[in-house]
Design a protein around this motif. Structure first.
Motif: not given
Length: 561
Positions: A6-15, A57-62, A70-78
């Motif tokens: 569960l802790y891997r499935v529900w790891r936060p993907q945005n702030f 999350i910070l690495a994805k956001a920058v 303020a939040e990564p989109c989690n949809e783009c290729a990067v």
């Protein structure tokens, strides 16, 4: 493996999904929107509080294609590439296994190369406090002035082990322990997503057992779901976490408050037989009494209670305790917890602790009710009013001279402790007293004292027989108070009479007399009965005196009565 914890499935993907770290996520979001990204960050805090997740999350956001955001989109290729780890520009390093100088030199050599896909090359160094001193020194210059396209994010659970020269070159964010309520809210959200049934108290038990770590809480939740078969109950949560139910804690607290050692030990042995850890049991009890103390101090502090849920049974137990008693119990439990770390027999220490707790006297005398306090105040006011009226009437208590208190006290004391010996009985004994009876009594005096109880023998420490007849014997006491205590003790007189009757072979009565009164009574009797002086034992007839004369001579010997 198709199944993920569960802790891997529900790891936060945005702030927004990072629980309990609003002070960190808000600051990072503002920095992203204002494009004020630092070249190095230090994330420190307890385990399982979101340090590594926030770093990713910070690495994805920058590097997000929609930045600044303020939040990564989690949809783009990067963003998707950083999430699944397919982009080489975000490098995660475990400092626990890569703590040497060579690994850090390799980073220093490669850091100058531009990123291949993303905008920034991000190095996430987890457990950075495990690096050696040489590795820290190798990282120092690069960390201070890296290329513009590089960001360092250091994560650690022990920031005090990191050199200050490293800390001063980073922006430090301290992650705090997540509150049990926040952990329970997050678990409730996850359980509802799966459609599992649960009991609210079970979630509270798991959240408290996690000790502020979300990863630990989700691991325990995962284990409880597997054990309980899709329904999370309190009993299952207690078994998985090793905790103790509030019902058992209430039972223990009730036994301690009523000084019922048997009930407390039976409950303890039941818990130990179920496999409960003694150290964990003491910890639960400390937290229980901590909550009890807070609730007793103020019933409005329920939001700060961590171990218990306020119900009728708990409030009834709270009323049975006084605050001073709770202080002593917490101190004793804390001392036992420390001692258990250095012993091979923690169970014995715990049993001794429970026996001692059940023997603590309840300080009920100081726990007055509001009615009693009001009554005492009225009595004090009434006495003050009477005293004021007496002063107004001119009745005062004049201050005596300095010499008068001692004299008055002496008079009262002498009147209180004055003991008058029975002169008639003493004279009757003296009329028929003989040397043989007195010598018989003296010869058996030591054996007589050994037959008495210690408290009775103590009364005769400074006493000695001075006259004896077939019907009675006279004992002279050096101090009047001792004579009074002995003659007023019916049990002592009865025992003495029985022992001496056995020695003399006839009924004998003991008569006590203080030394000062004995001298007066004896002299008065001698003056009235001249024949008595002839029968009294003289020092010259004493065999010890005769032996002393032989040793030193009669001229050098002085005989005193």
């Amino acid at each position: 493996m198709s199944y993920q914890a569960l802790y891997r499935v529900w790891r936060p993907q945005n702030f927004e999904d990072v629980v309990g770290q609003k002070h960190v996520t808000k600051t990072l979001q503002n920095a992203l929107l204002q494009q004020k990204i630092s070249h190095a960050y230090l994330f420190s805090g307890p385990r399982g509080t979101g340090k590594t997740s926030a770093a990713k999350i910070l690495a994805k956001a920058v590097n997000c294609e929609h930045s600044p955001t303020a939040e990564p989109c989690n949809e783009c290729a990067v963003c998707r590439g950083i999430t699944d780890g397919s982009i080489p520009d975000v490098i995660e390093i475990d400092a626990a296994s890569n703590n040497g100088v060579e690994e850090i030199r390799d980073i220093r050599d490669k850091v100058k190369y531009a990123p291949s896909v993303a905008k920034y090359k991000v190095y996430i160094i987890d457990e950075v406090h495990m690096l050696s001193i040489g590795a820290f020194n190798a990282l120092l210059k690069t960390l201070e002035e890296p290329p513009k396209h590089v960001i360092f994010i250091l994560a650690t659970t022990e920031p005090h082990k990191i050199p200050l020269t490293i800390i001063s070159r980073t922006q430090r964010f301290d992650f705090k322990r997540i509150t049990p309520q926040d952990i329970a809210d997050r678990m409730r959200y996850i359980i509802k997503d799966y459609g599992y049934e649960y009991e609210e108290e079970a979630l509270q038990l798991i959240s408290r057992a996690a000790e502020g770590g979300m990863r630990d809480a989700l691991s325990l939740l995962d284990q409880t779901i597997s054990f309980s078969q899709n329904r999370i109950s309190v009993e299952d949560a207690l078994i998985i976490t090793g905790s103790i139910s509030q019902q058992i804690l209430n039972k223990l607290a009730h036994a301690i408050s009523t000084n019922d050692t048997r009930e407390a030990l039976e409950a303890l042995h039941t818990l130990l037989a179920e496999g409960k850890d003694p150290i964990r049991l003491v910890e639960d009890l400390i937290q229980y009494y901590r909550d009890l103390l807070l609730y007793k101090s103020s019933s409005q502090m329920q939001q700060y209670l961590e171990r218990i849920v306020v119900d009728d049974a708990f409030t009834e137990i709270v009323e049975r305790y006084h605050q001073d008693q709770v202080y002593g119990i917490i101190d004793r439990l804390n001392q036992t917890q420390q001692d258990m770390k250095w012993t091979n027999h923690p169970r014995i220490l715990l049993e001794v602790c429970f026996v001692q707790l059940c023997q603590i006297e309840t300080n009920a005398s100081t726990n007055f009710s509001s009615e009693e306090i009001h009554s005492l105040r009225e009595k004090v006011l009434s006495l003050e009013l009477e005293l004021r009226q007496l002063k107004e009437m001119g009745i005062t208590n004049p201050v005596p001279k300095k010499e008068e208190p001692a004299q008055e006290q002496k008079t009262v004391r002498s009147g209180k402790n004055t003991y008058r010996a029975p002169v008639g009985k003493i004279e009757n004994v003296l009329k028929s007293a003989t040397k043989q009876n007195l010598q018989l009594l003296k010869n058996n005096w030591g054996n007589l004292l050994e037959k008495l109880k210690r408290s009775h023998a103590a009364l005769l420490n400074d006493a000695e027989p001075v006259a004896a007849s077939t019907s009675g014997f006279i004992v002279k006491f050096k101090y009047e108070i001792h004579c009074q205590m002995a003659m007023n003790n019916a049990e002592f007189i009865s025992v003495m009479n029985q022992i001496l009757s056995a020695v003399t072979g006839s009924p004998t009565e003991m008569i006590g007399v203080p030394e000062e009164q004995w001298l007066e009574i004896r002299q008065s009797f001698i003056d009235q009965h001249q024949d008595f002086a002839k029968d009294q034992p003289k020092a010259e007839d004493d065999p010890f005196v005769e032996e002393a004369k032989k040793l030193v001579g009669e001229d050098l010997l002085e005989i005193k009565e």
